[in-house]
Design a protein around this motif. Structure first.
Motif, PDB file in Angstrom:
ATOM      1  N   PRO A  65       0.842  -1.198   0.000  1.00 32.00           N
ATOM      2  CA  PRO A  65       0.000   0.000   0.000  1.00 32.00           C
ATOM      3  C   PRO A  65       0.881   1.254   0.000  1.00 32.00           C
ATOM      4  O   PRO A  65       1.978   1.244   0.579  1.00 32.00           O
ATOM      5  N   ALA A  66       0.413   2.306  -0.639  1.00 34.23           N
ATOM      6  CA  ALA A  66       1.237   3.501  -0.833  1.00 34.23           C
ATOM      7  C   ALA A  66       0.624   4.713  -0.146  1.00 34.23           C
ATOM      8  O   ALA A  66      -0.581   4.956  -0.239  1.00 34.23           O
ATOM      9  N   ALA A 102       4.501   1.754   1.707  1.00 39.47           N
ATOM     10  CA  ALA A 102       5.445   2.477   0.866  1.00 39.47           C
ATOM     11  C   ALA A 102       5.186   3.976   1.001  1.00 39.47           C
ATOM     12  O   ALA A 102       4.046   4.404   1.224  1.00 39.47           O
ATOM     13  N   LEU A 103       6.243   4.756   0.857  1.00 39.26           N
ATOM     14  CA  LEU A 103       6.134   6.216   0.940  1.00 39.26           C
ATOM     15  C   LEU A 103       6.489   6.807  -0.412  1.00 39.26           C
ATOM     16  O   LEU A 103       7.590   6.573  -0.937  1.00 39.26           O
ATOM     17  N   VAL A 104       5.563   7.584  -0.980  1.00 39.22           N
ATOM     18  CA  VAL A 104       5.769   8.280  -2.248  1.00 39.22           C
ATOM     19  C   VAL A 104       5.762   9.775  -1.938  1.00 39.22           C
ATOM     20  O   VAL A 104       4.720  10.332  -1.587  1.00 39.22           O
ATOM     21  N   TYR A 129       0.302   8.381 -11.956  1.00 41.49           N
ATOM     22  CA  TYR A 129       1.583   7.750 -12.238  1.00 41.49           C
ATOM     23  C   TYR A 129       1.791   6.524 -11.356  1.00 41.49           C
ATOM     24  O   TYR A 129       2.201   5.456 -11.823  1.00 41.49           O
ATOM     25  N   VAL A 130       1.508   6.676 -10.074  1.00 37.17           N
ATOM     26  CA  VAL A 130       1.665   5.553  -9.147  1.00 37.17           C
ATOM     27  C   VAL A 130       0.805   4.382  -9.594  1.00 37.17           C
ATOM     28  O   VAL A 130       1.247   3.222  -9.584  1.00 37.17           O
ATOM     29  N   ARG A 138       6.305  -1.924  -7.450  1.00 35.87           N
ATOM     30  CA  ARG A 138       5.908  -2.866  -6.402  1.00 35.87           C
ATOM     31  C   ARG A 138       4.924  -2.230  -5.426  1.00 35.87           C
ATOM     32  O   ARG A 138       5.001  -2.425  -4.205  1.00 35.87           O
ATOM     33  N   LEU A 139       3.997  -1.471  -5.973  1.00 38.56           N
ATOM     34  CA  LEU A 139       2.966  -0.824  -5.177  1.00 38.56           C
ATOM     35  C   LEU A 139       1.617  -1.463  -5.469  1.00 38.56           C
ATOM     36  O   LEU A 139       1.394  -2.032  -6.541  1.00 38.56           O
TER      37      LEU A 139
END
Length: 317
Positions: A65-66, A102-104, A129-130, A138-139
């Motif tokens: 998860p992002a 995950a950190l974006v 984009y993500v 890998r998100l």
């Protein structure tokens, strides 16, 4: 290796540095097992600096998860790499990654580069984009939340509330970068963001440091003429959109003695979300000023915010 542009991409954005339709460079893995994609171009516009994002992945295979982090700075300054000075980057980043998320971290155009809605267009472009490159990064494309502070909190709230069905929704989605796609998010954390710009008209800004001229952040954000600004302010206010489709869950965290963005701003957004049947938690930080100055509970605030995101991004469908 170059990928074909996703359907609906706006090829007029293509420029040097490489456009966002290329696979990002391989990640760098640190000794702690954290993998990093640094400086990915997610959108470009000729004449402006490229919009960049960084991705940090916790150890493991994913998909993860992002959380999309949106920095503050009065829409006039700021940098994706740096949280506010009261919140150490190691604390914030470590808490997110330690929770298995995950950190974006994203940059966006500042207001003197382009007025609103350019900033929201960029946030939406980063989310597209993500999703478009979730496999490479890998998100988990279905589990995205947003978290912002100050100006970034304002943008995070808008990202959660503005969609194609919103008033003027298509114009607020924008077509930069991956020009079409789903920008919905599952959860929003808004730290001391502006929610009702017209209500701020009577709130004086605190004195700025001598010798450091600083434009009025609200005028710079909105652009236009003085006669245009009331309508522009409504269009840029999260409360304008709170009564639309069912919003995602919100966590609003705000210092009760904030001299820059009054606590009443988060109260107004909480009331509007509750009236729309949304799930919202308003967390006052007693006695704290902007960026939580004066609060001894920074670690607790970060932990509560990460727990909120973890709960909503990892819940069973």
């Amino acid at each position: 290796m170059t990928q074909s542009p996703p359907a609906g991409s706006d090829l007029s954005d293509a420029a040097w540095p490489p456009p966002p339709y290329q696979s990002p460079v391989p990640p760098v893995t640190g000794p702690d097992g954290v993998r990093r994609f640094d400086g990915i171009t997610y959108a470009t516009t000729p004449g402006y600096r490229p919009r960049l994002l960084d991705v940090q992945l916790p150890p493991g295979e994913g998909p993860f998860p992002a959380v999309v982090w949106i920095h503050g700075g009065g829409w006039l300054e700021g940098d994706r790499r740096y949280p506010p000075p009261t919140v150490p980057a190691a604390l914030l980043h470590g808490a997110v990654l330690g929770a298995g998320l995950a950190l974006v971290s994203i940059d966006y155009r500042h207001s003197l580069e382009a007025p609103f809605p350019a900033q929201l267009h960029d946030v939406k472009a980063a989310i597209r984009y993500v999703r478009a490159f979730a496999g490479t990064l890998r998100l988990d494309a279905d589990r995205i939340g947003v978290w912002g502070e100050s100006a970034g909190g304002h943008l995070a709230a808008l990202a959660g509330l503005v969609g194609p069905g919103s008033p003027n929704g298509p114009a607020l989605e924008g077509t930069h970068g991956v020009g079409a796609g789903d920008t919905r998010v599952l959860a929003v954390v808004d730290w001391y963001g502006v929610s009702d710009l017209p209500a701020l008209a009577a709130h004086p800004l605190p004195p700025m440091p001598a010798g450091a001229p600083f434009p009025d952040p609200y005028e710079a954000l909105l652009g236009g003429t003085e006669a245009d600004r009331p309508a522009l302010a409504r269009a840029a206010s999260p409360v304008t959109y709170a009564g639309g489709a069912t919003p995602p869950p919100f966590l609003l965290v705000h210092g009760t003695r904030d001299g820059l963005v009054p606590y009443s701003q988060s109260e107004a957004l909480a009331a509007a979300l509750e009236a729309a049947g949304g799930e919202v938690t308003l967390r006052p930080v007693e006695g704290a000023d902007h960026i939580f100055l004066g609060s001894p509970d920074i670690e607790e605030i970060v932990a509560e915010s990460v727990a909120f995101l973890t709960g909503h991004l990892t819940a069973e469908a």
